[in-house]
Design a protein around this motif. Sequence first.
Motif, PDB file in Angstrom:
ATOM      1  N   ASP A  37      -9.062   7.260  -4.817  1.00  0.00           N
ATOM      2  CA  ASP A  37      -8.494   8.738  -4.647  1.00  0.00           C
ATOM      3  C   ASP A  37      -7.097   9.527  -4.899  1.00  0.00           C
ATOM      4  O   ASP A  37      -6.417   9.503  -3.626  1.00  0.00           O
ATOM      5  N   SER A  56      -3.330   4.764  -3.115  1.00  0.00           N
ATOM      6  CA  SER A  56      -4.583   5.780  -2.302  1.00  0.00           C
ATOM      7  C   SER A  56      -4.072   7.050  -2.097  1.00  0.00           C
ATOM      8  O   SER A  56      -3.067   7.694  -1.583  1.00  0.00           O
ATOM      9  N   GLN A  57      -4.388   7.890  -1.771  1.00  0.00           N
ATOM     10  CA  GLN A  57      -3.969   9.427  -1.872  1.00  0.00           C
ATOM     11  C   GLN A  57      -3.148   9.802  -2.795  1.00  0.00           C
ATOM     12  O   GLN A  57      -2.347  10.615  -2.424  1.00  0.00           O
ATOM     13  N   ILE A  58      -2.903   9.774  -3.917  1.00  0.00           N
ATOM     14  CA  ILE A  58      -2.037   9.638  -4.953  1.00  0.00           C
ATOM     15  C   ILE A  58      -2.569  10.689  -5.961  1.00  0.00           C
ATOM     16  O   ILE A  58      -3.223  10.668  -6.268  1.00  0.00           O
ATOM     17  N   THR A  59      -1.320  12.023  -6.056  1.00  0.00           N
ATOM     18  CA  THR A  59      -1.173  12.375  -6.861  1.00  0.00           C
ATOM     19  C   THR A  59       0.502  12.349  -8.016  1.00  0.00           C
ATOM     20  O   THR A  59       0.959  12.702  -7.549  1.00  0.00           O
ATOM     21  N   THR A  64       0.697  -0.958  -0.065  1.00  0.00           N
ATOM     22  CA  THR A  64      -0.231  -0.437   0.413  1.00  0.00           C
ATOM     23  C   THR A  64       0.748   1.286  -0.466  1.00  0.00           C
ATOM     24  O   THR A  64       1.840   1.480   0.644  1.00  0.00           O
ATOM     25  N   SER A  68       0.432   5.341  -0.090  1.00  0.00           N
ATOM     26  CA  SER A  68      -0.656   6.760   0.106  1.00  0.00           C
ATOM     27  C   SER A  68       0.291   7.987   0.809  1.00  0.00           C
ATOM     28  O   SER A  68       1.300   7.977   1.332  1.00  0.00           O
ATOM     29  N   ASP A  69      -0.547   8.523   0.434  1.00  0.00           N
ATOM     30  CA  ASP A  69      -0.552  10.465   0.600  1.00  0.00           C
ATOM     31  C   ASP A  69       0.657  10.172   0.051  1.00  0.00           C
ATOM     32  O   ASP A  69       1.883  11.034   1.312  1.00  0.00           O
ATOM     33  N   LEU A  70       0.958  10.629  -1.069  1.00  0.00           N
ATOM     34  CA  LEU A  70       2.093  11.190  -2.209  1.00  0.00           C
ATOM     35  C   LEU A  70       2.075  11.901  -2.958  1.00  0.00           C
ATOM     36  O   LEU A  70       0.438  11.056  -3.398  1.00  0.00           O
ATOM     37  N   THR A  71       2.819  12.960  -3.211  1.00  0.00           N
ATOM     38  CA  THR A  71       2.368  13.108  -4.857  1.00  0.00           C
ATOM     39  C   THR A  71       4.288  12.898  -5.879  1.00  0.00           C
ATOM     40  O   THR A  71       4.844  13.101  -4.908  1.00  0.00           O
TER      41      THR A  71
END
Length: 176
Positions: free
Chosen positions: A64, A37-40, A9, A11-14
């Motif tokens: 997301d 998840s929560q990746i840009t 997993t 997550s929380d990454l740009t």
Amino acid sequence: TMENCVNNTISDLTITGGYTSSYGGGIYLDNASPTLSQITLEDNYAYWYGGGISLTDSDPILIDVMIRNNHADFSGGGVRAKNANLEFTRVTIDGNTCETFTNGLTIKDGTLTLSQCTFINNEIYSYSSDITVSNTDFIRNEDHPGGSFPTAISMHSSGSYLIENSTFDGTLRSLA
């Protein structure tokens, strides 16, 4: 690059400003099945395939995720998938570009499941793949430069589709 990885997993990454002379300007998956998840993925470049993300023999789950303003010269400005099973929930694919073939998402020999996703100025091109779309919006989709590719969703060769509770501001066509 993720190769031969299962059940990871991220997550929380740009990821921005990535560059490759081959596949996956932002992320490259080969025989990997992560949850992202929560990746840009934004402003990445691939010479060949998948400006934002390129996948081969992979079964990722994306939740997301924003895939925006990426570029590939040959195929899949945002996403390019081959022999892959993609599950996307609340994924936005927006403003990706490609010089040759499909700005948004290209999938060959796989499955694509979209739920609560948004495609803005980007299309899906499917070759021998099955697509399930629910509660997804396709907004301001226009023909690929040169006018040779349909907008929104294009199916080529074999494959099936199921579309429900989705909106299209563009054209839904099937190619044989």
